[in-house]
Motif scaffolding. Structure first.
Motif: not given
Length: 301
Positions: A163-189
């Motif tokens: 009931h707190h949701v306005f709506g929905y949409c699509c996204v492409n959560d693009l991810s640079a896997r080498d950067l993502q997996l460089r550390t345990p924290q995924w942010m950079l990728g």
């Protein structure tokens, strides 16, 4: 109702997508004498009253005579779109939230939602080119359903969460896997420029119904890479909203990326992993929400 944001020389404009064309809300509301939202964030923050006003604008245009309506209906294909939510205060992401995706990457099924964040620099729109960053050669696609928060939300129960949701949409959560997996924290990728193509529409919650029964897919150059259903989520949408709200406040216009199904490049055996290349055309499609397409291009040197 399907809402979009398109760009004119004087800035962003709110539109309503209909079978007859896109209604130019500002012009139509002025002509009809209706006090209606002029931006997507005004629509979200205005709640039921704002949606009622937009419905009146839609009815006015679609019941007007041909000559009266013609100037208020725009060709969607001729528009330059902006991200369908232009300025979320928070972009929250859920990782490893599809059971088969967790299995294909040999990851343990999470006990709690895995949360991380992206930033506004990642937002781009349907039809825009996405530059593949020079810092990586392993950019992967991720088809995802996005929850758009409609009310200030804190400590909400699962039973009340949607009931707190306005709506929905699509996204492409693009991810640079080498950067993502460089550390345990995924942010950079996850936070490279234009790594969150968002749109083309925000579809209001009443039109979507159950968000956990939607077909979801990704194609690359016309080849189906992901084909699943949001029912495969480990943590469904109501649980996600409720869980996040136990820890911090969600504001109207915040967006939550709910995870991707199986079929990403990272899930292939190493010898079969071919990441996105210059010229690749990627389309994310979700049932009832439409599709968003972007071309990948090499970043200029």
């Amino acid at each position: 109702m399907k809402l979009l944001t398109y760009i004119e020389r004087d800035g962003n404009r709110l539109g309503i997508r209909t079978e007859q064309g896109v209604i130019a809300v500002a012009e139509a509301a002025s002509k009809a004498g209706i006090a209606a939202p002029r931006t997507i964030h005004e629509a979200i923050e205005g709640g039921a009253e704002a949606l009622s006003a937009l419905k009146k604008v839609e009815d006015y245009v679609l019941t007007a005579g041909h000559d009266a309506a013609e100037s208020l209906l725009l060709s969607e294909s001729a528009l330059s779109l902006a991200p369908c939510v232009t300025a979320p205060s928070k972009i929250i992401c859920v990782g490893l939230n599809y059971r088969k995706h967790a299995e294909e990457t040999n990851a343990k099924i999470p006990e709690y939602p895995i949360l991380f964040n992206k930033f506004p620099n990642t937002l781009t729109a349907h039809g825009r080119d996405v530059a593949l960053p020079r810092a990586t050669n392993k950019v992967d696609y991720e088809a995802e359903l996005v929850i758009v928060i409609g009310k200030k939300t804190k400590y909400v129960s699962r039973e009340e969460a949607l009931h707190h949701v306005f709506g929905y949409c699509c996204v492409n959560d693009l991810s640079a896997r080498d950067l993502q997996l460089r550390t345990p924290q995924w942010m950079l990728g996850k936070v490279c420029d234009d790594f969150s193509p968002l749109g083309p529409y925000v579809v209001t919650a009443d039109e979507v119904g159950d968000p956990n029964t939607l077909a979801i897919s990704c194609t690359v150059n016309g080849e189906v890479r992901q084909s699943s259903n949001t029912s495969d989520m480990i943590f469904p949408c109501d649980e996600i909203v409720s869980y996040i709200s136990q820890h911090f406040t969600l504001e109207p216009g915040d967006i939550i990326l709910t995870g991707t199904p199986e079929g990403v490049v990272l899930g292939y055996p190493p010898e079969k992993q071919v990441y996105l290349q210059d010229g690749d055309i990627v389309t994310i499609e979700i049932e009832k929400l439409g599709s968003i397409t972007n071309r990948m291009v090499n970043e200029p040197t």
